[in-house]
Design an enzyme around this catalytic site. Structure first.
Site, mmCIF file in Angstrom:
data_model
loop_
_atom_site.group_PDB
_atom_site.id
_atom_site.type_symbol
_atom_site.label_atom_id
_atom_site.label_comp_id
_atom_site.label_asym_id
_atom_site.label_seq_id
_atom_site.Cartn_x
_atom_site.Cartn_y
_atom_site.Cartn_z
ATOM 1 C CG ASN A 9 -1.649 1.283 1.448
ATOM 2 O OD1 ASN A 9 -1.842 2.055 0.497
ATOM 3 N ND2 ASN A 9 -2.076 1.551 2.673
ATOM 4 C CE LYS A 11 0.314 3.394 4.660
ATOM 5 N NZ LYS A 11 0.464 3.514 6.108
ATOM 6 C CG HIS A 95 -5.384 2.351 5.203
ATOM 7 N ND1 HIS A 95 -4.894 3.315 6.043
ATOM 8 C CD2 HIS A 95 -4.431 1.390 5.125
ATOM 9 C CE1 HIS A 95 -3.688 2.956 6.451
ATOM 10 N NE2 HIS A 95 -3.380 1.791 5.912
ATOM 11 C CD GLU A 97 -2.348 5.810 6.537
ATOM 12 O OE1 GLU A 97 -2.392 5.865 5.288
ATOM 13 O OE2 GLU A 97 -1.440 5.235 7.169
ATOM 14 C CD GLU A 167 -3.381 -2.228 7.432
ATOM 15 O OE1 GLU A 167 -2.314 -2.575 6.932
ATOM 16 O OE2 GLU A 167 -3.897 -1.117 7.228
ATOM 17 N N GLY A 173 2.673 2.392 10.523
ATOM 18 C CA GLY A 173 3.641 3.452 10.284
ATOM 19 C C GLY A 173 4.385 3.896 11.535
ATOM 20 C CB SER A 213 5.342 -1.785 11.716
ATOM 21 O OG SER A 213 4.984 -0.418 11.919
HETATM 22 P P1 PGA Z 1 3.075 0.296 7.454
HETATM 23 O O1 PGA Z 1 1.621 0.549 6.842
HETATM 24 O O2 PGA Z 1 3.520 -1.033 6.926
HETATM 25 O O3 PGA Z 1 3.912 1.428 6.954
HETATM 26 O O4 PGA Z 1 2.912 0.280 8.939
HETATM 27 C C1 PGA Z 1 0.715 -0.496 6.758
HETATM 28 C C2 PGA Z 1 -0.578 0.012 6.184
HETATM 29 O O5 PGA Z 1 -0.950 1.151 6.480
HETATM 30 O O6 PGA Z 1 -1.253 -0.708 5.427
#
Ligand code: PGA
Length: 251
Positions: A9, A11, A95, A97, A167, A173, A213
């Site tokens: 992903n 982003k 997601h 976010e 998640e 992140g 992560s």
């Molecule tokens: P990350 O993001 O691996 O950078 O923690 C995962 C995600 O948001 O799908």
């Protein structure tokens, strides 16, 4: 048995030219590693370059969102039909976010999921608890609730095009990864919710990813867990060596 799916992903990162370069570099590194499906979910404007660069490889391309209406006065939005015509096969929905910054709710996640599935796309539906919700002891309740609302009115037949990504919001992140046991447990709650809606057989066939992560160092331990059928990967999906190492761990 259910498919393992390793999905990146990106982003709001990578321009179209950067996407093209990245995929050209990644393709030979993951060639033939077919024990998992390999997907990159990219910004809308990267889709043309990404699908072109991925042609003839085992890398599939996805989008990061989709609107739930078929068409109309929704300035700036993209419909499922538009996505299908670009050649993407997958789309990330709900997601954290988008939930946090763009007003996404469990209800709109459900509408987007239905729009994607009805258009023939594969939906990667994201669920996850915040740290506060975890500390209050609501993880299981919340994951089941989010999963069930997201899948309302989805048919048993359509479930073969549904992937759910657990998640934990506190792990995205942040560099803080859920332990393999926490990931397995969260994914297990998601699978239990699917079983309550669609029965054990469909639950056993549904791919449930872990995200937050995941990287080249921890992927093998996470993916070894019974309920972890792949990963949704942010940061590490934009470094060819790291993403390849995760694909290797899945193989
Ligand atoms: P990350 O993001 O691996 O950078 O923690 C995962 C995600 O948001 O799908």
């Amino acid at each position: 048995m259910r498919k393992t799916v390793i999905a990146g992903n990106w982003k709001m990162n990578m321009t179209p030219s950067a996407a093209r370069t990245f995929i050209k570099e990644l393709a030979p590194m993951v060639a033939g590693k077919d024990k998992c499906d390999i997907v990159l979910c990219v910004p809308y404007v990267d889709i043309a370059a990404a699908t072109e660069a991925a042609k003839g490889t085992n890398i599939k391309i996805g989008a990061e969102n989709v609107h739930f209406k078929a068409s109309g006065a929704y300035t700036g939005e993209i419909s499922a039909e538009m996505l299908v015509e670009t050649g993407v096969e997958y789309v990330v929905i709900g997601h954290s976010e988008r939930r946090q910054y763009f007003g996404e709710t469990d209800q709109t996640v459900n509408l987007r999921t239905l729009a994607a599935l009805n258009a023939g796309l594969k939906a990667i539906v994201c669920v996850g608890e915040t740290l506060e919700q975890r500390e209050l002891g609501y993880t299981e309740t919340l994951l089941k609730y989010q999963t069930k609302i997201a899948l309302t009115n989805v048919t048993a037949e359509q479930m073969k095009n549904v992937i759910i990504a657990y998640e934990p919001v506190w792990a995205i992140g942040t560099g803080v990864t859920a332990t393999a046991d926490q990931a397995d447990e969260g994914n297990g709650y998601v699978r239990a919710a699917v079983a309550e809606m669609f029965g054990d057989a469909i639950a056993a066939e549904t791919t449930v990813q872990y995200g937050g992560s995941m990287n080249d160092k921890n992927a093998a331990e996470l993916l070894a867990k019974e309920n972890v059928d792949g990963g949704l990967i942010g940061g590490a999906s934009m470094v060819t060596e790291k993403f390849t190492a995760i694909v290797d761990a899945a193989n």
